[in-house]
Scaffold this active site. Sequence first.
Site, mmCIF file in Angstrom:
data_model
loop_
_atom_site.group_PDB
_atom_site.id
_atom_site.type_symbol
_atom_site.label_atom_id
_atom_site.label_comp_id
_atom_site.label_asym_id
_atom_site.label_seq_id
_atom_site.Cartn_x
_atom_site.Cartn_y
_atom_site.Cartn_z
ATOM 1 N N SER A 75 -4.334 4.347 -22.654
ATOM 2 C CA SER A 75 -4.856 3.308 -21.767
ATOM 3 C C SER A 75 -6.152 2.842 -22.251
ATOM 4 C CB SER A 75 -5.023 3.963 -20.495
ATOM 5 O OG SER A 75 -5.499 2.882 -19.339
ATOM 6 N N TYR A 122 -9.393 8.846 -13.302
ATOM 7 C CA TYR A 122 -8.376 8.591 -14.433
ATOM 8 C C TYR A 122 -8.905 8.360 -15.576
ATOM 9 C CZ TYR A 122 -4.558 5.473 -16.331
ATOM 10 O OH TYR A 122 -3.665 5.191 -17.191
HETATM 11 N N1 LIG Z 1 0.786 0.543 -15.505
HETATM 12 C C1 LIG Z 1 -0.451 0.560 -16.104
HETATM 13 O O1 LIG Z 1 -0.879 -0.542 -15.944
HETATM 14 C C2 LIG Z 1 -0.688 1.329 -17.320
HETATM 15 C C3 LIG Z 1 -1.799 1.017 -18.250
HETATM 16 C C4 LIG Z 1 -2.256 1.783 -19.125
HETATM 17 C C5 LIG Z 1 -1.649 2.984 -19.377
HETATM 18 N N2 LIG Z 1 -0.532 3.637 -18.505
HETATM 19 C C6 LIG Z 1 0.047 4.664 -18.793
HETATM 20 O O2 LIG Z 1 1.345 4.483 -19.015
HETATM 21 C C7 LIG Z 1 2.051 5.644 -18.803
HETATM 22 C C8 LIG Z 1 3.247 5.514 -17.866
HETATM 23 O O3 LIG Z 1 2.814 4.986 -16.677
HETATM 24 P P1 LIG Z 1 3.819 3.841 -15.876
HETATM 25 O O4 LIG Z 1 2.829 2.615 -15.875
HETATM 26 O O5 LIG Z 1 5.000 3.749 -16.664
HETATM 27 O O6 LIG Z 1 3.917 4.202 -14.411
HETATM 28 P P2 LIG Z 1 5.099 4.760 -13.552
HETATM 29 O O7 LIG Z 1 6.046 3.634 -13.442
HETATM 30 O O8 LIG Z 1 4.683 5.244 -12.232
HETATM 31 O O9 LIG Z 1 5.854 6.117 -14.371
HETATM 32 C C9 LIG Z 1 5.312 7.070 -14.586
HETATM 33 C C10 LIG Z 1 6.178 8.285 -15.367
HETATM 34 O O10 LIG Z 1 5.539 9.468 -15.252
HETATM 35 C C11 LIG Z 1 6.113 10.314 -14.767
HETATM 36 N N3 LIG Z 1 5.389 11.500 -14.376
HETATM 37 C C12 LIG Z 1 4.347 11.674 -13.598
HETATM 38 N N4 LIG Z 1 3.677 12.677 -13.398
HETATM 39 C C13 LIG Z 1 4.606 13.356 -14.082
HETATM 40 C C14 LIG Z 1 4.779 14.940 -14.175
HETATM 41 N N5 LIG Z 1 4.074 15.757 -13.534
HETATM 42 N N6 LIG Z 1 5.886 15.497 -15.096
HETATM 43 C C15 LIG Z 1 6.706 14.604 -15.632
HETATM 44 N N7 LIG Z 1 6.644 13.303 -15.557
HETATM 45 C C16 LIG Z 1 5.706 12.984 -14.554
HETATM 46 C C17 LIG Z 1 6.901 9.706 -13.624
HETATM 47 O O11 LIG Z 1 8.147 10.367 -13.177
HETATM 48 P P3 LIG Z 1 8.595 11.345 -12.064
HETATM 49 O O12 LIG Z 1 7.688 11.065 -11.102
HETATM 50 O O13 LIG Z 1 9.899 11.114 -11.855
HETATM 51 O O14 LIG Z 1 8.287 12.746 -12.674
HETATM 52 C C18 LIG Z 1 7.177 8.476 -14.112
HETATM 53 O O15 LIG Z 1 8.419 8.355 -14.943
HETATM 54 C C19 LIG Z 1 1.091 6.895 -18.073
HETATM 55 O O16 LIG Z 1 0.514 7.505 -18.976
HETATM 56 C C20 LIG Z 1 0.153 5.859 -17.483
HETATM 57 O O17 LIG Z 1 -1.190 6.306 -17.184
HETATM 58 C C21 LIG Z 1 -0.082 2.777 -17.305
#
Ligand SMILES: NC(=O)c1ccc[n+]([C@@H]2O[C@H](COP(=O)([O-])OP(=O)(O)OC[C@H]3O[C@@H](n4cnc5c(N)ncnc54)[C@H](OP(=O)(O)O)[C@@H]3O)[C@@H](O)[C@H]2O)c1
Length: 243
Positions: free
Chosen positions: A130, A143
């Site tokens: 991120s 975070y």
């Molecule tokens: N959205 C943003 O603005 C943003 C920006 C920068 C970086 N990111 C990063 O991008 C990545 C994906 O996030 P996203 O934005 O796609 O969010 P999201 O839509 O909430 O998806 C998060 C995913 O992570 C999984 N997850 C969470 N805890 C887990 C665990 N203990 N074991 C296995 N899977 C787990 C969830 O699946 P389950 O709940 O089904 O397990 C879900 O599939 C993360 O690393 C986040 O920090 C996001």
Amino acid sequence: MKPLAVVTGASAGIGAATARALAAAGFDLVLGARRTEKLASVAEPLGARALPLDVRDPASIARFADAVPRLDLLVNNAGLALGSERIGDSVDEKWTTMYETNVLGVQRMTRAFLPKLLASQRAHVVVVGSTSGFEVYPGGAGYTASKHAVRAVVRTLRLELLGQPVRVTEISPGLVETEFATVRHGGDRDKAKAVYQGMTPLAAEDVAECVVFAVTRPPHVDIDEIVVRPRDQASSTAVFRRS
Ligand SMILES: NC(=O)c1ccc[n+]([C@@H]2O[C@H](COP(=O)([O-])OP(=O)(O)OC[C@H]3O[C@@H](n4cnc5c(N)ncnc54)[C@H](OP(=O)(O)O)[C@@H]3O)[C@@H](O)[C@H]2O)c1
């Protein structure tokens, strides 16, 4: 034989979009997450395997790794933010969950798969970090600390694998509209909506395209890092919002 990729956190958001983009780019896939019904609905149309995975649980990681006999690409995407309390009001359980998921999850998944990746001779580890891996903002310390830490893990891995046929890439997105903000704010959809108010965020597919770009370069090319943000966002705290 097609290259095989594992994507963690593939039940939603960036992970699901990455799974779809990798399938289109010619990868076979094994997808992991905790919500197995959602995961199956992503996997089925792609002909991918869906396996339960909780990256906070070493036993779950061991079962998952045992079920995957070979591997060419590991996408460590599973992650989350919890809350926006300032340090003075910080909640231990939230910090622990973020650290276990965002840092130890990557460490343990990578360790579990490293022997299979080394055996592949054309392997790649991608970590979805991120911009919070190198920027900070008030209310974000739990975070940002976890994403700073995983950035250190990725950079160390790059050094440790120098000379081996394994590439290492960190993808560092800014604001992406996924379930991320809803999870962060405990299911409060109004608070989640406000994160993207008046600006155009990235879509999960925008980040997935970055992953595919990195992994489809020729084998001698390592994309160390991609920072990708919405045009409306110049830093974690500088966001342009139309009224
Ligand atoms: N959205 C943003 O603005 C943003 C920006 C920068 C970086 N990111 C990063 O991008 C990545 C994906 O996030 P996203 O934005 O796609 O969010 P999201 O839509 O909430 O998806 C998060 C995913 O992570 C999984 N997850 C969470 N805890 C887990 C665990 N203990 N074991 C296995 N899977 C787990 C969830 O699946 P389950 O709940 O089904 O397990 C879900 O599939 C993360 O690393 C986040 O920090 C996001």
